[in-house]
Each structure stands twice: as C-alpha cells, then as structure tokens.
Scaffold this active site. Structure first.
Site: not given
Length: 264
Positions: A20, A80, A206, A234
């Site tokens: 994102w 992700s 994460d 992450h």
C-alpha cells in the site's frame, strides 16, 4: 497497458507486487541479485507509481487487471497488499500461477473476535482520520511505522522514503480505495483452495502483520514453507536483503514435487 511494468533479467518469470502507498522502486535492493536468475516483472499497482487508477477499484479488479499484463504462467511475489493481490490471482486463475511468495502478509489485516492476528480496527480508523487531515505527513509516518522495532530501522525508513519519492505520489482517492481493501479483505476461508507451492517470508518484529498470522498461514496453506527473519519488521527485503534473496532463490530452486513444510 493498464499497469506500468518494468522488466529486467532473464530466466523464469517472477512478478513482484508492492504494498500500500508504495511503487515498484521499493524492490531496488534485491532486483540486481534476483534478475541474474529470473525475468523480473516489477509492477506498479493501479493508482500507484506510474500506473493509472482503475474503476471499480477492489481486490478482484486489481487481480484481474494485473493478471492481464503478466506472463501466462508466473511465480508471484507479493508484499503486504501485494500479497493479497497475488493470492487473489492464484485463487481466481490458479493455472496462471506457478508459485507464490508472500511477504509481510496477512489473510485478514483487521483483528476480529475469532482472529487475534490482525490490527485493531480502531487503529485503522485513527489512521484514516489523520490521513484525511494531513495526507502527506500521515503517508510518510506510515512508512516509518513499517520499520518500527526492526534492527537498523533508520536505514530502512530512508530506503522506503527514497523509493516512495522515486515515482509520482498516489492520489488520496487511490490510497483511500486501497486502504479499504486492507480493511475489508478476509480470505481465511479460501486459503485451503490454494494448492501452489508457497513461501512465506515474515519479519519477527512486524507490527503491521503480526508474525502469528504468518504461522497461521503456514499451517493452513496446503504446501507452505515459512521463513521468519529475525530482527526484520514489515519490509525484510530492505532491512535483510541478503537473507531475503537467499530464501527466494532456495525456494525457487526446489523441486516442485517436494511438499514444503513449515519451518522457522
């Protein structure tokens, strides 16, 4: 073309889908090494980087749009949000996907009464409210959040910000629509239909996708191998690029007839 795709390298096709708010420049630390053995397809998700937005904008439409632009049968690496897109392509068009590599992924990013492995919805709501008030600052703060608690977090944040600035900034509308996908998607009940060889790479620090979600995925996918990278958050491909590439290369070289098992 609906998506901007940069191609490099030679060998079996490997499609890379970013997360994102980002763009394909985020893969810069690993592309030189991986392109020595694979034909890389670096995709800008619709509405991000150099790809124009699409309408309607939801997980199925993202998966369909990207599937139209990539080679007939490919391995897909998704980080992700990109991991959700990769899984949706594999679920909708299983014959188009050879292998899956899921990075910092969660089948349901929002926690629920029966799902303790996500982020509380109120945190997403608070983020969304800040996002509406100060789009640019909140977006940069999100990049920092992805690296919290990681070893050498400052360097990783710097790399993320450089990658973010390398291409046009997404519109607030595109980012809102993509955020809705993270808020609404729950593919837990469909996971058992994914029969592809799958590598799950996850940082043990994460904070956006708890490592417990990666363990759940490894247990519920039919043919999954889990690689937890100690000290990573992450974005393990930035903070631990060598370990990340080694895991990808080892997995891609494995005999497809061998059933992978979960490991840490």
């Amino acid at each position: 073309m609906s998506c901007f795709i940069e191609m490099m390298g030679q060998g079996k096709p490997l499609v890379l889908l970013h997360g994102w708010g980002m763009n394909s420049a985020v893969w810069e630390r690993i592309t030189k090494r991986l392109s020595a053995n694979y034909r890389l397809f670096l995709v800008d998700l619709p509405g991000m980087g150099q790809s124009r937005p699409i309408t309607p904008y939801h997980l199925h439409s993202l998966a369909e749009t990207i599937a139209e632009e990539i080679p007939g049968v490919s391995s897909i690496l998704g980080w992700s949000l990109g991991g959700l897109v990769a899984q949706r392509i594999a679920l909708n068009q299983p014959d188009r996907v050879e292998r899956l590599i899921l990075v910092g992924n969660n089948p349901c990013f929002v926690s629920k009464p029966d799902w303790p492995h996500g982020i509380e919805a109120r945190h997403f709501q608070q983020f969304n409210e800040r996002f509406e008030k100060d789009f640019q600052t909140t977006l940069l703060n999100f990049l920092t959040l992805q690296c919290m608690h990681a070893k050498d977090a400052r360097s990783t944040v710097r790399q993320l910000r450089i990658a973010f600035a390398a291409k046009p900034t997404p519109t607030q509308e595109s980012l809102n629509l993509a955020l809705d996908i993270l808020l609404q998607t729950d593919i837990r009940e469909e996971i058992s239909r994914l029969y592809h060889l799958t590598l799950i790479i996850h940082g043990d620090r994460d904070t956006l996708a708890p490592v417990s979600a990666a363990h759940w995925l490894a247990m519920h996918l039919q043919r999954a191998k889990l690689r937890v990278i100690a000290g990573a958050a992450h974005a393990p491909f930035l903070s631990h690029a060598d370990a990340f590439c080694e895991a990808v290369e080892t997995f891609m070289a494995e005999d497809s007839a061998v059933r992978a098992v979960a490991e840490t």
